[in-house]
Design an enzyme around this catalytic site. Structure first.
Site, PDB file in Angstrom:
ATOM      1  N   GLU A   1      -2.669  13.700   2.380  1.00  0.00           N
ATOM      2  CA  GLU A   1      -1.294  14.194   2.142  1.00  0.00           C
ATOM      3  C   GLU A   1      -0.989  14.099   0.647  1.00  0.00           C
ATOM      4  O   GLU A   1       0.005  13.517   0.233  1.00  0.00           O
ATOM      5  CB  GLU A   1      -0.300  13.365   2.954  1.00  0.00           C
ATOM      6  CG  GLU A   1      -0.654  13.289   4.435  1.00  0.00           C
ATOM      7  CD  GLU A   1       0.246  12.360   5.245  1.00  0.00           C
ATOM      8  OE1 GLU A   1       0.554  11.265   4.739  1.00  0.00           O
ATOM      9  OE2 GLU A   1       0.645  12.733   6.346  1.00  0.00           O
TER      10      GLU A   1
ATOM     11  N   GLY B   1       0.814  -1.216   0.000  1.00  0.00           N
ATOM     12  CA  GLY B   1       0.000   0.000   0.000  1.00  0.00           C
ATOM     13  C   GLY B   1       0.841   1.256   0.000  1.00  0.00           C
ATOM     14  O   GLY B   1       0.372   2.324  -0.382  1.00  0.00           O
TER      15      GLY B   1
ATOM     16  N   HIS C   1      -1.441  10.201  -2.628  1.00  0.00           N
ATOM     17  CA  HIS C   1      -0.456  10.496  -1.576  1.00  0.00           C
ATOM     18  C   HIS C   1       0.894  10.785  -2.231  1.00  0.00           C
ATOM     19  O   HIS C   1       1.441   9.957  -2.951  1.00  0.00           O
ATOM     20  CB  HIS C   1      -0.376   9.271  -0.661  1.00  0.00           C
ATOM     21  CG  HIS C   1       0.482   9.452   0.538  1.00  0.00           C
ATOM     22  ND1 HIS C   1       1.790   9.052   0.573  1.00  0.00           N
ATOM     23  CD2 HIS C   1       0.211  10.001   1.745  1.00  0.00           C
ATOM     24  CE1 HIS C   1       2.297   9.330   1.768  1.00  0.00           C
ATOM     25  NE2 HIS C   1       1.359   9.904   2.502  1.00  0.00           N
TER      26      HIS C   1
ATOM     27  N   CYS D   1       8.133  10.314  10.094  1.00  0.00           N
ATOM     28  CA  CYS D   1       8.770   9.993   8.812  1.00  0.00           C
ATOM     29  C   CYS D   1       9.759  11.075   8.386  1.00  0.00           C
ATOM     30  O   CYS D   1      10.830  10.780   7.871  1.00  0.00           O
ATOM     31  CB  CYS D   1       7.712   9.783   7.740  1.00  0.00           C
ATOM     32  SG  CYS D   1       6.585  11.159   7.541  1.00  0.00           S
TER      33      CYS D   1
HETATM   34 ZN    ZN Z   1       7.246  12.775   6.207  1.00  0.00          ZN
END
Ligand code: ZN
Length: 651
Positions: free
Chosen positions: A320, A189, A268, A416
């Protein structure tokens, strides 16, 4: 089909950077970011959300008791840290850091299951549920990040322990996924493993890894759609909401159609650019022209229709994601740091296949605007979202802007971005040059020395400059190649006028090739090429279809985009307007975070005195002249929190 002719990248240990702009950040990564992130991964940062990431590995390794903590993809934070450490050790050996990393790798080895599987979430929390929710659970994504770490660590230290662990895992994954009967005809994904497998192939030469990457890319978006079938298989039950959810949005992770048929960047944005990077890698390795053409189309769509002037991508925080062409709102923007980092990866892969300055221009745009903005000057706080317009009160009181933070954050539960910043900074040396048998391409103007292979020999070139403050760049041959050799210098897209000098005397380039000024000679040690880029403050405008910027202008000088801040210009920056005829005077402000060239000039400010008690009134001309000060965008938010504005009204 065969491998495409590609430019080579210099190994990190062949490039030593000593640069006016970057040395601060490179020291920061080694001295602060990597140690700080280690503390964060071990839950030792007060007031920051705990990571659990290292602890999860220790529990899975049987070394500690406890329960899994953090999000389903927490393993990837350890991977990204190890990858940054690998790059750092390539240029700056550090026995204590290497020992720490070796210890983590030993723990990771112990957490690996007898069949090669390695994922602490599924090992600890949902044993027996492996590969049952690829759509949401990032299993292959985490594997990909650890593969990238393994390759970086091998290159940085010569040590194979993590590589062996990850090859064992990749071999196991290869027995699970594939077109053969009995295997899963699926993919992750969150794309990531696709590009990582190509890296694994490059260092091992094992074709199986290249084929597996290709399988994941080719399989994506086929009908019937894997994610829809998988969703039916788990009766719609979502990992995230623990409820039954509707059919997955396939464009979100770019599985809405086969990748070769995709023409617009959708969904995304981090997933998208990681996938495009892998597609470009595969096109280079296999000579697949259909794949290469898809990369070119998607690149062009992003760069000409969906990218902010700062190099940010992803216009909405809902998913996002990319939205659609020319939709680039400045204040509700997402522009995740990771997405721009992924766009650097994509650009770099495209640049390998074609030496064209458009790719390096985008790398430069991101490196001098988004990247240093996303990390504070002290390396301890980070931006995840990179807005071009900030009104702090709106960030806290308007729910549509909660995602925009006026101050950098210490760490994130979903962390992240910070480790992604660390790995890009620590590996920045690989983006400066590339080379073929007969040509050295200088893509970036970052000072230092590079050792360039030339047949069986090599030669050393030194670059000196005060970029991005000054446009004068000198390349000196410390040693020279024995035969005729071409030096190709990128003329940045922002540069209107430049001069070229050989040992101090003006020369014309022998040719201009795809944005590079080329000069070919039989060189001698001590020969110096100087490139003088005219670096004037310039008012920029945008395509009239970008509604958000209508009637507005932005300021750029060299590669740097500028912004206004409340600290210099007072509150309500939207009351300010500038004429494009205004003259902006540059000066070096040594008090501004490490020193920077700032711009000062005449502008106008709407008189607010008649607006004390009313919201609307007849038009009246009431603009007063004011002096404004603009600072480089990357330095915003380093003083007291306040408003910030990139696109200013045109007077
Ligand atoms: Zn990030």
């Amino acid at each position: 089909m065969g491998k495409k002719a590609c430019l080579s990248t210099l190994p990190l240990n062949q490039v030593t950077l000593r640069d006016t702009f970057w040395s601060h950040y490179l020291d920061l990564v080694r001295q602060t970011v990597i140690p700080y992130q280690w503390e964060a991964l071990n839950d030792r940062i007060p007031d920051a959300e705990p990571s659990h990431a290292v602890k999860n590995f220790k529990i899975a390794a049987g070394l500690e008791a406890g329960e899994y903590g953090g999000l389903v993809f927490q393993d990837s934070d350890v991977a990204k840290w190890l990858e940054a450490v690998g790059y750092s050790l390539a240029t700056h050996p550090d026995p204590a850091l290497e020992q720490l990393a070796d210890e983590v790798i030993a723990i990771i080895g112990k957490a690996q299951q007898p069949d090669g599987y390695l994922n602490t979430y599924f090992t600890l929390k949902e044993p027996g549920k492996r590969w049952t929710n690829l759509h949401e659970c990032h299993e292959l994504y985490c594997a990909g990040h650890m593969m990238e770490a393994a390759v970086a660590y091998l290159k940085g230290t010569g040590k194979r322990a993590l590589l062996d662990i990850m090859c064992r895992y990749a071999d196991y994954i290869d027995t699970v996924f594939g077109s053969e009967p009995g295997k899963i005809q699926g993919y992750d994904g969150h794309q990531e493993i696709e590009l990582a497998l190509v890296k694994l192939y490059e260092v091992t030469g094992n074709e199986k890894y290249l084929s597996l990457s290709r399988f994941f890319i080719d399989e994506r978006g086929k009908t019937p759609n894997f994610f829809v079938e998988e969703w039916k298989g788990r009766r719609g039950l979502s990992h995230w909401t623990k409820k039954v959810e509707g059919e997955p949005n396939l464009a979100y992770n770019q599985s809405h159609k086969p990748v070769r048929e995709q023409t617009e960047a959708v969904g995304h944005s981090v997933r998208a650019v990681y996938m495009y990077t892998a597609m470009a890698d595969l096109a280079a390795q296999t000579g697949d022209e259909a794949l290469y053409n898809a990369c070119k189309r998607l690149w062009s769509n992003i760069i000409t229709k969906q990218m902010y002037i700062t190099g940010g991508i992803g216009s909405t925080h809902h998913g996002e994601a990319f939205t659609f062409d020319y939709d680039l709102p400045n204040d509700t923007v997402y522009a995740e740091t990771c997405a721009s980092i992924g766009l650097v990866f994509f650009a770099h892969r495209m640049l390998k296949m074609e030496a064209n300055s458009v790719y390096a221009d985008v790398i430069e745009r991101i490196l001098y605007n988004i990247l240093p903005s996303a990390i504070s000057r002290d390396g301890r706080s980070f931006f995840y979202v990179n807005p071009l317009e900030v009104w702090p009160e709106a960030c806290s009181k308007n729910p549509g802007k909660h995602h925009v933070k006026p101050v950098r954050q210490k760490w994130f539960g979903c962390a992240c971005c910070p480790p992604n910043i660390a790995r890009l900074l620590a590996s920045i040396g690989q983006y400066v040059y590339s080379f073929s048998d007969s040509t050295l391409y200088t893509h970036l103007y970052i000072g230092g020395k590079a050792n360039i292979p030339y047949g069986e020999e090599s030669f050393v070139i030194q670059q000196e400059n005060r970029y991005p403050w000054e446009g004068r760049i000198t390349l000196t041959f410390e040693t020279a190649p024995s035969g005729p050799y071409k030096i190709a210098l990128r003329i940045p897209g922002w540069c209107r006028k430049y001069g070229l000098y050989l040992n101090g005397k003006p020369v014309l380039p022998d040719s201009i090739e795809n944005g590079y000024a080329c000069i070919e000679r039989q060189w001698a040690a001590g020969d110096a090429i100087t490139l003088e880029l005219e670096m004037a403050a310039t008012f920029m405008t945008s395509n009239p279809r970008v509604r958000a910027n209508a009637g507005k202008l932005a300021i750029q000088r060299g590669p740097l985009v500028y912004c206004l801040e409340e600290a210099d210009n007072g509150s309500n920056l939207s009351a300010i307007s500038i004429s494009p005829d205004s003259v902006l005077t540059p000066y070096f402000d040594e008090n501004l975070a490490g020193g920077a060239i700032v711009l000062q000039g005449k502008a106008y400010r709407t008189d607010e005195s008649r607006w004390a008690n009313n919201l609307y009134g007849p038009v009246a001309s009431s603009d007063n002249p004011v002096q404004i000060k603009a600072i480089p965008y990357y330095l915003w938010g380093n003083r007291e929190p306040g408003e910030m504005l990139v696109w200013v009204r045109r007077a």
